[in-house]
Design a protein around this motif. Structure first.
Motif, short mmCIF file in Angstrom:
data_model
loop_
_atom_site.label_atom_id
_atom_site.label_comp_id
_atom_site.label_asym_id
_atom_site.label_seq_id
_atom_site.Cartn_x
_atom_site.Cartn_y
_atom_site.Cartn_z
N GLY A 1 0.81 -1.22 0.00
CA GLY A 1 0.00 0.00 0.00
C GLY A 1 0.84 1.26 0.00
N GLY A 2 2.15 1.13 -0.17
CA GLY A 2 3.04 2.29 -0.16
C GLY A 2 3.73 2.50 -1.49
N VAL A 3 5.02 2.82 -1.43
CA VAL A 3 5.79 3.14 -2.62
C VAL A 3 6.86 2.08 -2.86
N PHE A 4 6.97 1.62 -4.10
CA PHE A 4 8.01 0.67 -4.47
C PHE A 4 8.87 1.27 -5.58
N ALA A 5 9.99 0.63 -5.84
CA ALA A 5 10.86 1.10 -6.92
C ALA A 5 10.22 0.75 -8.26
N GLY A 6 10.40 1.62 -9.23
CA GLY A 6 9.93 1.33 -10.58
C GLY A 6 11.02 0.55 -11.30
N VAL A 7 10.91 -0.77 -11.31
CA VAL A 7 11.99 -1.61 -11.85
C VAL A 7 11.67 -2.10 -13.26
N ASP A 8 12.70 -2.33 -14.04
CA ASP A 8 12.51 -2.91 -15.38
C ASP A 8 13.64 -3.89 -15.64
N PHE A 9 13.60 -4.53 -16.80
CA PHE A 9 14.64 -5.50 -17.16
C PHE A 9 15.81 -4.84 -17.87
N GLY A 10 15.73 -3.56 -18.10
CA GLY A 10 16.87 -2.84 -18.69
C GLY A 10 17.10 -3.09 -20.16
N PHE A 11 16.02 -3.36 -20.92
CA PHE A 11 16.24 -3.63 -22.35
C PHE A 11 16.57 -2.38 -23.15
#
Ligand code: SF4
Length: 766
Positions: free
Chosen positions: A367-377
């Motif tokens: 219910g809070g804030v998380f990192a905006g992660v990706d696979f780095g393509f």
């Protein structure tokens, strides 16, 4: 394995749940990549099979690329023609939804004014059809003659295609490309870097929160991932579980839906966040750890309640109540975005708002804030090429006195987005536009290279990281391309080859497959070394015997999708740059308020994206022009929202033509008088007023971006400052028949009596 017959939700070739598990369970797969919740069906690349009976409907999976959200869609095709778009049930981002702009991709595909063949400006000064060979040769010669003064502008969302344009720029010897993207996206990343130590757009766990304070983020309008947020909003409000407080000067659709709307003075959002932090710190509800984390960023004392109320133009009792309710919520969340981040102090405002999550203990918590992660393509395709630059770098690049060499603009209507660049465009020796339409930039081009629209192209998209779970979505073309249009990635590769700097792939699809193959090899070599940036999470390659099989499996499955376990908190602030130098974050409380010119009555202009036309790309589609704006109900044109109190004083009535005058330009448009507009401000939708852009956009509306100054910047972000712009407003006349705003279901007389039920409200559920 089964073969569907074209009924929606049943692609032609599927592997049933049992077969799917047979294949992968044997290989010990821990994570089912590309596995969709829609009965765990594995979707076959659609265009490899085409045995449908004539006239039969075949639903094909695709990806909407009308914005950066990356919604998965299904397209009903009949005899290889696309007929209808729906959201893909179980889609990674959209879970079966699709917005109006997404639906309208069909009208983009079949638009009668598409550019379908390469064009080059001839001796008459007009654009004339030429062959691809001639167009590429002209372009390549211009680039080869002046590589270091070649500027590439890429409108692609972050991901593989942007990575390829970076690689292209490096290969031909050009400086890093400019990434044409919304200003507040750039600012939000920088604000997140200062507050959390990580410069990705945060993933807000809206659905699982129970109290959301949105500082300017218009997530129910057009912002980041409208379909995802719409679904999250529905979850938040189910059974009246959660509460939303919208802190925003304009009465947006989000504000209209909020339980409480705090119409703060434009440009005061950061001050508001600091004032709220002061109340929280003094309430005795903040833990020691949270206090330390916050005060490491803001060592100075926050402003007091009286100062906050005065600066923000808000009743102090409402701020006090908010400060009392927030700590009582179990999972409070603060979001930041939109107009709050678009003024010159946007970074400071965004960081101050995001940092409230530190005080509330909401970082990395459900219910809070998380990192905006990706696979780095993006980086995987870019290789060693330099990172792309923010949009304002284009103005800096073109600002020189001499000629700027070659300007390559791909899928970015830079001149509509910032008309003030027009004079600078003149300096460019040769302008190349990769575009499907004659938008404002393509109209000024010397060479126009036609590109495919979403449904015609191979797609590889890393969606906006709103879920906090990484994904690479892949889809094959749904229909054959119109005319001679090519994939923009293929255009980049052909241009590089023509300029003598060929890249190692024949096409965009091969480039993506090569990146997948490299990722497989790196993951195998890393042997569970999670710190190797080239490696994927090991479970994603489990079961694949070799790179070739992994690539095939990924493209057939529709991409790679991470798991909820990959969701993580942003890097601790202690490891961020800001924490290395405590107090280095600009404090909105110590920054001056936006100034108003002396001697004349002026208003703060709030440009906003409506659900209809987005940033302007939707203006060429009649479905969207015909769509009533949800709040004003205006169709087919632009309007300015004026507060009732201001209108009464200035003698303005709904429908009157008024003039807005900025420092360098003026525009004329009809007024809509509303009691919900904050007095002293005026709102105008962006998206209208194209120089051409086809028969449905031509002559429709005005371009409010003309009032912006291309020399103003958001401090510290390299983005154009679109907020805190002052304009004068004057009534000109009653509208002529052709100028009357088209208001849904009502004539002009009735429009003046539209019942408006959105007066500033303070619902208050807590
Ligand atoms: S939110 Fe964006 S990606 Fe999703 S359907 Fe709408 S325009 Fe397409």
């Amino acid at each position: 394995m089964s073969s569907g017959n074209g009924k929606r939700g049943e692609p032609r070739v599927t592997i049933g749940r049992r077969d799917f598990f047979k294949v992968y369970a044997a290989a010990g797969v821990a994570v089912l990549q590309g596995c969709r919740r829609r009965d765990q069906e594995l979707i076959e690349s659609p265009v490899r099979r085409s045995t449908a009976l004539p006239g039969a409907s075949v639903w094909r999976r695709s990806i909407c690329e009308q914005c950066g959200a990356g919604c998965e869609i299904e397209v009903r095709t009949v005899d290889r023609l696309a007929k209808k778009i729906e959201g893909l049930p179980g889609g990674f981002v959209n879970a079966g939804g699709v917005c109006a702009l997404g639906h309208s991709a069909l009208q983009e595909l079949y638009h009668p004014d598409r550019v379908t063949e390469p064009m080059r400006r001839g001796s008459s000064g007009e654009l004339e059809p030429v062959s691809w060979e001639e167009a590429l040769e002209t372009t390549a010669m211009a680039i080869a003659a002046a590589p270091d003064t070649t500027t590439v502008v890429a409108g692609a969302p972050s991901g593989p295609l942007l990575g390829l344009w970076r690689r292209f720029a490096a290969a031909v010897g050009a400086p890093a490309p400019v990434h044409w993207q919304p200003s507040d996206a750039v600012v939000e990343r920088e604000a997140a870097r200062l507050a959390f130590g990580e410069s990705t757009r945060p993933a807000y766990d809206l659905a699982r929160s129970d109290y959301v304070v949105s500082v300017g983020a218009p997530f129910l309008d057009r912002w980041r991932s409208p379909v995802h947020y719409g679904a999250a909003w529905a979850e938040l409000t189910a059974d009246r579980r959660g509460k939303l407080v919208q802190v925003e000067a304009r009465h947006s659709l989000t504000a209209a839906n909020a339980d409480e709307w705090l119409p703060v003075r434009p440009g005061s959002e950061g001050f508001f966040a600091r004032g709220l932090a002061g109340l929280l710190l003094g309430s005795g509800t903040v833990g020691e750890e949270e206090r330390e984390a916050y005060e490491a960023l803001y060592p100075e004392a926050p402003p007091d309640l009286a100062a906050t109320g005065e600066r923000c133009g808000i009743d102090t009792g409402r701020i006090e109540r908010l400060a009392a309710e927030l700590p009582r919520a179990r999972r409070p969340l603060v979001m930041a975005g939109g107009s709050a981040l678009e003024g010159e102090n946007g970074v400071a405002a965004g960081a101050a708002a995001l940092a409230l999550n530190l005080l509330l203990g909401g970082v990395g918590r459900q219910g809070g804030v998380f990192a905006g992660v990706d696979f780095g393509f993006e980086d995987r395709l870019a290789g060693d090429a330099a990172a792309a630059l923010p949009p304002a770098a284009l103005a800096d690049r073109l600002a020189g006195d001499g000629e700027s060499g070659v300007l390559v603009v791909s899928e970015a209507d830079t001149l509509h987005g910032m008309p003030g660049l027009e004079a600078a465009f003149e300096h460019a020796g040769t302008v190349i536009a990769c575009s499907a339409f004659f938008d404002d930039a393509a109209l000024r081009a010397d060479v126009v290279l036609p590109v495919q629209t979403d449904l015609e192209r191979f797609q590889a998209v890393e969606p906006d990281p709103v879920r906090g779970v990484p994904a690479l979505l892949v889809a094959s073309p749904t229909v054959a391309p119109r005319g001679e249009a090519r994939h923009p990635g293929d255009v980049a590769l052909a241009l590089a080859a023509a300029a003598g700097s060929a890249l190692p792939w024949p096409g965009f699809q091969e480039a993506v497959e090569s990146a997948l193959s490299d990722a497989f090899a790196a993951t195998r070599a890393a042997d569970d070394d999670a710190s190797d940036p080239a490696a994927l999470p090991a479970p994603l390659i489990a079961g694949a015997l070799n790179a070739r099989q992994f690539v095939r499996r990924t493209t057939d499955a529709g991409g790679l999708v991470g798991t909820e376990e990959m969701r993580r908190a942003p890097a601790a602030p202690a490891s961020g740059d800001a924490a290395e130098a405590p107090g280095s974050i600009p404090d909105p409380a110590s920054l001056p308020a936006p100034a108003a010119p002396a001697g004349v009555e002026s208003f703060t202009l709030i440009p906003f994206e409506s659900l209809k036309l987005a940033d302007g790309r939707g203006a060429n589609r009649p479905w969207l022009q015909e769509l009533p704006d949800p709040l004003s109900t205006v169709m087919w044109g632009s309007w300015v929202e004026v507060a009732t109190a201001d209108a009464d004083r200035l003698g303005i009535h709904t429908g009157d033509i008024v003039r807005l005058t900025g420092t360098a330009a003026e525009i004329e448009l009809p007024a809509i008088v509303l009691p919900t507009v904050r007095p002293g401000s005026v709102g105008v939708p962006v998206g209208g007023g194209h120089a051409d852009y086809g028969r449905y956009a031509r002559g429709r509306g005005v371009n409010v971006n003309a009032l912006l100054d291309p020399d103003r910047r958001v401090e510290g972000a390299g983005a154009f400052a679109r907020g805190d712009v002052r304009v004068r407003i004057e009534r000109l006349r009653r509208p002529r028949r052709s100028e009357r705003p088209v208001i849904y279901g009502r004539g002009l007389r009735q429009a003046e009596e539209i019942p408006v039920g959105w007066a500033p409200h303070d619902g208050g559920k807590a």
